[in-house]
Design an enzyme around this catalytic site. Structure first.
Site, PDB file in Angstrom:
ATOM      1  CG  ASP A  53       4.136  -2.538   4.041  1.00  0.00           C
ATOM      2  OD1 ASP A  53       3.861  -2.206   5.199  1.00  0.00           O
ATOM      3  OD2 ASP A  53       4.815  -3.556   3.763  1.00  0.00           O
ATOM      4  CG  HIS A  54       1.366   3.146   7.793  1.00  0.00           C
ATOM      5  ND1 HIS A  54       2.292   4.134   7.546  1.00  0.00           N
ATOM      6  CD2 HIS A  54       0.352   3.759   8.452  1.00  0.00           C
ATOM      7  CE1 HIS A  54       1.854   5.283   8.030  1.00  0.00           C
ATOM      8  NE2 HIS A  54       0.671   5.085   8.582  1.00  0.00           N
ATOM      9  NE  ARG A  55       5.493  -4.432   6.724  1.00  0.00           N
ATOM     10  CZ  ARG A  55       5.763  -5.647   6.255  1.00  0.00           C
ATOM     11  NH1 ARG A  55       6.247  -6.573   7.079  1.00  0.00           N
ATOM     12  NH2 ARG A  55       5.572  -5.936   4.977  1.00  0.00           N
TER      13      ARG A  55
ATOM     14  CB  VAL B  96       4.637   4.039   2.287  1.00  0.00           C
ATOM     15  CG1 VAL B  96       4.204   5.370   1.681  1.00  0.00           C
ATOM     16  CG2 VAL B  96       5.371   3.191   1.253  1.00  0.00           C
TER      17      VAL B  96
END
Length: 470
Positions: free
Chosen positions: A440-442, A444
């Site tokens: 999850d780029h939010r 990581v």
């Protein structure tokens, strides 16, 4: 004239067998009306959106009535079975002039009744809600009494003559109700052919086909112009089969759609030489400490992921949208994606970070066996923090896995194959696999995701790092 009092009859309601579940399908009844049941005896098996669960009855008695047939989807809090806790002996009461009855003192809530998994709904949450609107008149009350009398199998002609009686709600599964709504069919006019008076899809289609034959009789009745109905989609039953979307499949679909369109996914890949790991697997199979345990590459891959999480703890987190917080978790509940006859489920090993290798092997074996038997409980699928999906068992090199809702990372493991590989300056056949980590780029960033994947690969290439890093 005597009547049977219902004071001894208790209704068992569909309990909440998992967090957030609102309905369940009755798969099988283990009892029938007239059977004697005891406290804790399993009376039926239900399938929720997460798993199949057996429900025990919480009191002794004799089964009076099964409220729903097998295959019916029932809302949580709805009575599904009536039990005569007095043992089925009718209590006779005089039916003369009713005497004044003092109101029963208000009972304190008894709390939620324990079931096999979780707890039932609170007693106060299953009371019938009062009807909105003004109090019924005497005539309306008489009509309601007549309707109830008719439903109970008694006739009451004087009250029935006041106004037409209401019909009981037709029995039909949700997909059949939707079909009837789409086709403009009133289920109250459909003749049921299913067991216990349940309306089937074929009944609805038969009702649609019967409309043209009834049209000439209604020609004399003026009707307002209506828009032409949309054409009904038809299919060849010999060439196609339609399966209702429900249970685990329905829950999986909702979870995957929600995850894919909520968490911005990033997937990174790495190809790694796992020859030394495969040799270690063979050695562990001969180790007396591992005798009788499930030893395979997945065990060491799981251990490698746990070590990588320990070295990079920020990957073990979740996004709390409501409170606008990142939740860092100091425990690892390791999820293992499992294909079962009911669909994809992701049970997890609680506190996997604290387990030794033999303990982890034992937990993996129990998890896989329980999942294949279809006995995974809802509790076993809740609270996961990071997941592994092993697509390599299907001969697939790798994939781009979708995050399990509430988690920040998922590792996909591809097939392990002999491939030409440069080893110590020479091209040799080595056992190689490809790993894929979605995150999850939010939560990581690319750096953190890359470190985690690199650590997993480094451990599998040199499994002695399980000791030096662990």
């Amino acid at each position: 004239m005597t009547t049977m009092t219902e004071a001894s009859v208790r209704e068992f309601k569909m309990p909440d067998v998992g967090e957030g579940l609102t309905e369940a399908e009755i798969l099988k009844w283990y009892v029938q009306p007239g059977d004697t049941v005891t406290d804790g005896q399993v009376v039926c098996e239900v399938e929720t959106a997460k798993a199949a669960v057996e429900l025990p009855i919480p009191y002794d008695g004799v089964v009076r009535e099964l409220r729903f047939a097998e295959g019916t989807t029932v809302d949580v809090g709805t009575a599904i079975i009536a039990v005569d806790v007095a043992g089925g002996a009718p209590v006779e009461a005089a039916a003369e002039e009713p005497a004044a009855v003092e109101p029963e003192p208000e009972r304190k809530p008894e709390g939620r009744q324990p079931v096999l998994v979780g707890y039932g709904v609170a007693a106060s949450s299953t009371k019938r809600r009062p009807r909105k609107g003004p109090e019924p008149t005497a005539a309306e009350a008489a009509v309601q009494a007549a309707v109830q009398s008719e439903l109970n199998g008694h006739t009451h002609e004087p009250a029935a003559a006041l106004v037409p009686q209401e019909r009981p709600r037709p029995l039909a599964k949700p997909p059949v109700r939707k079909l009837a709504k789409d086709l403009g069919v009133d289920l109250a006019t459909v003749t049921p052919s299913g067991p216990d008076g349940v309306i089937t899809r074929e009944d609805v289609h038969a009702a649609v086909a019967a409309v043209p034959t009834e049209a000439p009789q209604q020609a004399a009745v003026p009707a307002a112009p209506v828009a032409p109905a949309a054409p009904v989609a038809s299919y060849d039953t010999g060439r196609e089969t339609r399966v209702p979307i429900k249970g685990v499949r329905k829950a999986t679909a909702a979870a995957m759609v929600g995850s894919a369109f909520t968490a911005p996914h990033v997937t990174e890949f790495v190809t790694v030489d796992v020859t030394r790991t495969m040799k270690l697997v063979e050695e562990l199979k001969q180790d007396k400490e591992m005798q009788g345990l499930r030893v395979n590459p997945l065990l060491l891959i799981a251990k490698a992921l746990l070590v990588a999480v320990k070295r990079n703890p920020d990957i073990n987190a979740s996004w709390d949208e409501a409170n606008q917080e990142i939740v860092l978790k100091h425990y690892v509940n390791l999820g293992i994606a499992a294909a079962t006859p009911r669909g994809l489920i992701v049970p997890n090993i609680k506190d996997a970070h604290a387990k030794t290798l033999p303990q982890l092997a034992e937990s993996l074996g129990e998890l896989v066996t329980t999942a294949r038997d279809g006995k995974t409980s809802p509790a076993a699928m809740q609270g996961g923090t990071v997941t592994i999906t092993n697509v390599g068992v299907f001969g697939i090199d790798t994939g781009t896995p979708i995050l399990n809702p509430g988690e920040a990372a998922i590792l996909a493991v591809g097939a392990i194959k002999l491939q030409p590989w440069v080893h110590k300056g020479k091209v040799k056949p080595r056992q190689v696999t490809t790993l894929a980590l979605s995150f999850d780029h939010r939560l990581v960033d690319g750096e953190l995701g890359s470190k985690v994947l690199a650590d997993i690969a480094a451990i599998l290439e040199q499994p002695k790092r399980l000791i030096t890093w662990g």
